[in-house]
Design a protein around this motif. Structure first.
Motif, PDB file in Angstrom:
ATOM      1  N   GLN A  72       0.858  -1.177   0.000  1.00 25.13           N
ATOM      2  CA  GLN A  72       0.000   0.000   0.000  1.00 25.13           C
ATOM      3  C   GLN A  72       0.895   1.227   0.000  1.00 25.13           C
ATOM      4  OE1 GLN A  72      -2.768  -0.716   3.364  1.00 25.13           O
ATOM      5  NE2 GLN A  72      -4.177  -1.460   1.802  1.00 25.13           N
ATOM      6  N   PHE A  73       0.843   1.965  -1.115  1.00 25.18           N
ATOM      7  CA  PHE A  73       1.744   3.103  -1.310  1.00 25.18           C
ATOM      8  C   PHE A  73       3.189   2.685  -1.042  1.00 25.18           C
ATOM      9  CE2 PHE A  73      -2.359   5.068  -0.919  1.00 25.18           C
ATOM     10  CZ  PHE A  73      -2.315   6.105  -1.836  1.00 25.18           C
ATOM     11  N   ALA A  74       3.556   1.515  -1.603  1.00 27.28           N
ATOM     12  CA  ALA A  74       4.913   0.951  -1.583  1.00 27.28           C
ATOM     13  C   ALA A  74       5.309   0.337  -0.249  1.00 27.28           C
ATOM     14  CB  ALA A  74       5.959   1.989  -1.998  1.00 27.28           C
ATOM     15  N   HIS A  75       4.428   0.351   0.745  1.00 28.16           N
ATOM     16  CA  HIS A  75       4.733  -0.250   2.050  1.00 28.16           C
ATOM     17  C   HIS A  75       4.003  -1.586   2.168  1.00 28.16           C
ATOM     18  CE1 HIS A  75       6.693   3.434   3.321  1.00 28.16           C
ATOM     19  NE2 HIS A  75       5.631   4.101   2.923  1.00 28.16           N
ATOM     20  N   PHE A  76       4.761  -2.647   2.440  1.00 31.55           N
ATOM     21  CA  PHE A  76       4.180  -3.982   2.459  1.00 31.55           C
ATOM     22  C   PHE A  76       3.415  -4.238   3.749  1.00 31.55           C
ATOM     23  CE2 PHE A  76       4.459  -8.679   3.051  1.00 31.55           C
ATOM     24  CZ  PHE A  76       3.671  -9.027   1.957  1.00 31.55           C
ATOM     25  N   VAL A  77       2.188  -4.733   3.584  1.00 36.13           N
ATOM     26  CA  VAL A  77       1.354  -5.145   4.714  1.00 36.13           C
ATOM     27  C   VAL A  77       1.101  -6.646   4.527  1.00 36.13           C
ATOM     28  CG1 VAL A  77      -0.798  -4.790   5.973  1.00 36.13           C
ATOM     29  CG2 VAL A  77       0.276  -2.864   4.764  1.00 36.13           C
ATOM     30  N   PRO A  78       1.589  -7.489   5.431  1.00 38.78           N
ATOM     31  CA  PRO A  78       1.551  -8.937   5.194  1.00 38.78           C
ATOM     32  C   PRO A  78       0.177  -9.579   5.269  1.00 38.78           C
ATOM     33  CG  PRO A  78       2.485  -8.455   7.350  1.00 38.78           C
ATOM     34  CD  PRO A  78       2.354  -7.152   6.647  1.00 38.78           C
ATOM     35  N   ARG A  79      -0.782  -8.915   5.926  1.00 40.13           N
ATOM     36  CA  ARG A  79      -2.118  -9.511   6.040  1.00 40.13           C
ATOM     37  C   ARG A  79      -3.171  -8.413   5.950  1.00 40.13           C
ATOM     38  NH1 ARG A  79      -6.058 -11.607   9.901  1.00 40.13           N
ATOM     39  NH2 ARG A  79      -6.681 -13.746   9.347  1.00 40.13           N
ATOM     40  N   LEU A  80      -3.864  -8.384   4.828  1.00 41.89           N
ATOM     41  CA  LEU A  80      -4.961  -7.441   4.640  1.00 41.89           C
ATOM     42  C   LEU A  80      -6.269  -8.236   4.577  1.00 41.89           C
ATOM     43  CD1 LEU A  80      -3.251  -5.151   1.978  1.00 41.89           C
ATOM     44  CD2 LEU A  80      -3.955  -4.454   4.275  1.00 41.89           C
ATOM     45  N   GLY A  81      -6.674  -8.645   3.400  1.00 42.06           N
ATOM     46  CA  GLY A  81      -7.867  -9.465   3.266  1.00 42.06           C
ATOM     47  C   GLY A  81      -9.135  -8.645   3.106  1.00 42.06           C
ATOM     48  N   ALA A 279      -0.646   9.226  -9.938  1.00 42.49           N
ATOM     49  CA  ALA A 279      -1.125  10.215 -10.906  1.00 42.49           C
ATOM     50  C   ALA A 279      -1.390   9.549 -12.255  1.00 42.49           C
ATOM     51  CB  ALA A 279      -0.089  11.325 -11.077  1.00 42.49           C
ATOM     52  N   TYR A 280      -2.208  10.200 -13.066  1.00 42.33           N
ATOM     53  CA  TYR A 280      -2.568   9.673 -14.391  1.00 42.33           C
ATOM     54  C   TYR A 280      -1.328   9.242 -15.163  1.00 42.33           C
ATOM     55  CZ  TYR A 280      -4.173   9.843 -19.283  1.00 42.33           C
ATOM     56  OH  TYR A 280      -4.437   9.555 -20.594  1.00 42.33           O
ATOM     57  N   ARG A 281      -0.329  10.113 -15.252  1.00 40.73           N
ATOM     58  CA  ARG A 281       0.888   9.833 -16.024  1.00 40.73           C
ATOM     59  C   ARG A 281       1.639   8.609 -15.486  1.00 40.73           C
ATOM     60  NH1 ARG A 281       4.527  13.448 -18.495  1.00 40.73           N
ATOM     61  NH2 ARG A 281       3.550  15.269 -17.535  1.00 40.73           N
ATOM     62  N   ASN A 282       1.558   8.369 -14.184  1.00 41.56           N
ATOM     63  CA  ASN A 282       2.385   7.355 -13.537  1.00 41.56           C
ATOM     64  C   ASN A 282       1.811   5.945 -13.608  1.00 41.56           C
ATOM     65  OD1 ASN A 282       4.101   9.417 -12.820  1.00 41.56           O
ATOM     66  ND2 ASN A 282       3.391   9.559 -10.706  1.00 41.56           N
ATOM     67  N   GLN A 283       0.595   5.795 -14.090  1.00 45.38           N
ATOM     68  CA  GLN A 283      -0.063   4.491 -13.989  1.00 45.38           C
ATOM     69  C   GLN A 283       0.674   3.355 -14.707  1.00 45.38           C
ATOM     70  OE1 GLN A 283      -4.721   5.391 -13.137  1.00 45.38           O
ATOM     71  NE2 GLN A 283      -4.053   5.966 -15.193  1.00 45.38           N
ATOM     72  N   PRO A 284       1.222   3.559 -15.908  1.00 45.90           N
ATOM     73  CA  PRO A 284       1.973   2.460 -16.536  1.00 45.90           C
ATOM     74  C   PRO A 284       3.183   2.037 -15.712  1.00 45.90           C
ATOM     75  CG  PRO A 284       1.435   4.165 -18.135  1.00 45.90           C
ATOM     76  CD  PRO A 284       1.109   4.734 -16.798  1.00 45.90           C
ATOM     77  N   GLY A 285       3.920   3.007 -15.196  1.00 52.47           N
ATOM     78  CA  GLY A 285       5.099   2.673 -14.389  1.00 52.47           C
ATOM     79  C   GLY A 285       4.741   1.962 -13.105  1.00 52.47           C
ATOM     80  N   ILE A 286       3.647   2.370 -12.484  1.00 51.50           N
ATOM     81  CA  ILE A 286       3.202   1.698 -11.267  1.00 51.50           C
ATOM     82  C   ILE A 286       2.741   0.284 -11.590  1.00 51.50           C
ATOM     83  CG2 ILE A 286       1.424   1.681  -9.479  1.00 51.50           C
ATOM     84  CD1 ILE A 286       3.671   3.645  -8.936  1.00 51.50           C
ATOM     85  N   GLY A 287       2.087   0.108 -12.732  1.00 47.13           N
ATOM     86  CA  GLY A 287       1.705  -1.238 -13.138  1.00 47.13           C
ATOM     87  C   GLY A 287       2.906  -2.152 -13.231  1.00 47.13           C
ATOM     88  N   GLN A 288       3.986  -1.656 -13.825  1.00 40.82           N
ATOM     89  CA  GLN A 288       5.202  -2.458 -13.937  1.00 40.82           C
ATOM     90  C   GLN A 288       5.811  -2.724 -12.552  1.00 40.82           C
ATOM     91  OE1 GLN A 288       8.460  -0.654 -16.133  1.00 40.82           O
ATOM     92  NE2 GLN A 288       9.246  -2.654 -16.769  1.00 40.82           N
ATOM     93  N   TRP A 289       5.777  -1.728 -11.680  1.00 39.49           N
ATOM     94  CA  TRP A 289       6.305  -1.901 -10.316  1.00 39.49           C
ATOM     95  C   TRP A 289       5.520  -2.988  -9.590  1.00 39.49           C
ATOM     96  CZ3 TRP A 289       5.024  -1.726  -5.159  1.00 39.49           C
ATOM     97  CH2 TRP A 289       6.060  -1.526  -4.247  1.00 39.49           C
ATOM     98  N   ASN A 290       4.216  -2.966  -9.714  1.00 39.27           N
ATOM     99  CA  ASN A 290       3.382  -3.982  -9.074  1.00 39.27           C
ATOM    100  C   ASN A 290       3.685  -5.373  -9.626  1.00 39.27           C
ATOM    101  OD1 ASN A 290       2.123  -2.010  -7.560  1.00 39.27           O
ATOM    102  ND2 ASN A 290       0.239  -1.997  -8.751  1.00 39.27           N
TER     103      ASN A 290
END
Length: 480
Positions: A72-81, A279-290
């Motif tokens: 979540q915003f680059a911070h890992f949370v091990p248990r969400l659900g 942001a709109y512009r960042n969505q492709p890069g975030i997709g690759q990061w994910n």
């Protein structure tokens, strides 16, 4: 029936919805019910209301909430659900595919983390409108089968009427689900889970020599196509955490989402996205990061040697920008009526978007008005754009090579560029109208327009227009 819960009992928690006090219908999607072959089941309105409010479930339904993790915003949370979502069942549609039917806002689950598991009516109306609009635009998405008012108040900053959304998806499996499974340290579980994803979403991978690497590549491709479609429709997801990225390639979770009006590449609407990460512009890069986070979860499946596995997934990840650019170039060329991708078409798209941004012109209307054969709306709309005459001449020269008549071009453009999108201010007006009057006419009118976004009708003319200065929505909210 729940194949996922049956095969992976350690990845779900059994939990029943909390029956609301006085459920009432907001909307029922009869067309979707027919596609899912559920019309007969929901023929009795009272029984349907009881089921889709969580008040009274059929004995065959064993509701569950699913476990997943997430960045979540680059911070890992091990248990969400599923903190406020309860899966009722899987059904087979008339297309032969399997779909999840889930209640969202139906009460506490073991993953609620102190929350009430409920939803205010505003986010339910927003997701209903946005997800059905995206479907009509041809964008892969979860869908809304029903919305029900709970007859109870939900307490956030203030007390608000509550509601429950019935959400339908090809599945609710996410990148975050893979992350959760991987951290269990059980390679047999990881492989069985990957096999399940292949069977449900990418069966062609089952017969290949490297099924798990091919699965990763297939998910990359589906996400590249999806994000390109978001960009082509001016859609900003707003919270592209790994737990909000489906393995099926569907858009999910319409919390702080928004659609561009005046084109701005750096546009951010989400109130929780303080740094503009999504942001709109960042969505492709975030997709690759994910997808890189997904790759980390799949390494043990790709090759027993970690270094070899990393090299193989890195090759796929490095190909993601090209995958994305292919879909982006194709979609935006089509939005200009061009069906041959070339350096000229790419330059025309780039320059057109720069023209829109410099003149602060509406993204959706700009493309829509290109289809006007008589120039009656197009010319005044683009009058403020300094480079419009030069760009228009270049565009016409490129179009001339295709040999289309003016009528054919207009029809092609109108079938590609919508007249209606879920504009932020329209959604807020609908929500306020329901909150203040309890009436659903504005919701139903907007829904009807959004379900036929390419067909202009005089009675919907006001739904095409951008927000007036006093109506502009600059922040959107999750509603959790």
């Amino acid at each position: 029936m729940q194949s996922y819960a049956a095969q992976f009992p350690s990845l779900v928690e059994h939990c029943a919805p909390t029956p609301p006090r006085a459920p009432q219908w907001i909307s029922f999607n009869e067309q979707l019910a027919q596609q899912l072959d559920l019309s007969a089941l929901f023929r009795d309105a009272e029984q349907a209301l009881a089921c889709l409010s969580g008040t009274e479930l059929n004995e065959a339904i064993t509701p569950t909430a699913s476990a997943y993790a997430g960045h979540q915003f680059a911070h890992f949370v091990p248990r969400l659900g599923d903190g406020r979502a309860i899966l009722l069942s899987e059904v087979q549609g008339r297309d032969g595919l399997t779909y999840d039917v889930q209640l969202k806002g139906a009460g506490k689950t073991p993953f609620s983390r102190g929350g009430d598991g409920r939803s205010p009516i505003g986010p339910v109306l927003r997701e209903y409108l946005c997800s059905e609009a995206m479907h009509a635009l041809g964008v892969p998405t979860t869908r809304a089968l029903a919305a029900v008012a709970s007859g109870e108040l939900v307490f956030r900053d203030t007390s608000l009427p509550g509601a429950i959304l019935t959400r339908v998806a090809r599945s609710h499996l996410r990148v975050g689900t893979f992350q959760y499974v991987a951290q269990q340290g059980d390679n047999d579980l990881l492989q069985r889970f990957a096999d399940y994803v292949i069977t449900r979403h990418y069966p062609h991978c089952r017969e290949t020599d490297a099924p798990y690497l091919d699965l990763f590549e297939a998910i990359n491709d589906s996400q590249a196509r999806l994000i390109a479609q978001w960009m082509a429709n001016g859609f900003i997801h707003g919270v592209m955490n790994t737990d909000n990225m489906t393995l099926s390639g569907e858009t999910i979770d319409y919390g702080p989402c928004a659609f561009l009006e005046a084109y701005q590449a750096d546009a951010v609407f989400s109130s929780i996205d303080k740094q503009g990460r999504y942001a709109y512009r960042n969505q492709p890069g975030i997709g690759q990061w994910n997808l890189a986070r997904l790759a980390e979860s799949m390494l043990a499946l790709i090759d027993p040697d970690t270094d070899t596995a990393i090299k193989q997934v890195t090759l796929v990840l490095n190909a993601f920008p090209k995958m994305y650019e292919h879909y982006y170039d194709q979609l935006f060329a089509q939005k200009l009526g061009l069906y041959q991708i070339s350096d000229n078409s790419r330059a025309l798209v780039k320059d057109f978007l720069e023209l829109l941004e410099a003149a602060e012109l509406d993204f959706t209307l700009a493309f829509r008005y290109l289809s006007d054969p008589d120039d009656s709306r197009r010319q005044p709309f683009f009058a403020a754009a300094e480079n419009w005459p030069q760009w228009h001449s270049r565009w016409q020269a490129e179009l001339a090579q295709q040999g289309l008549s003016a009528t054919e071009l207009s029809q092609r453009l109108q079938a590609t560029n919508p007249a209606y999108i879920p504009r932020n201010h329209l959604i807020e007006q609908v929500i306020q109208d329901v909150l203040e009057t309890g009436k659903l006419e504005a919701f139903q009118l907007l829904l009807e327009a959004l379900q036929n976004p390419f067909d202009e009708r005089p009675e919907f003319a006001h739904l095409m227009q951008p927000a007036a200065p006093t109506e502009r929505v600059t922040k959107t909210f999750c509603g959790t």
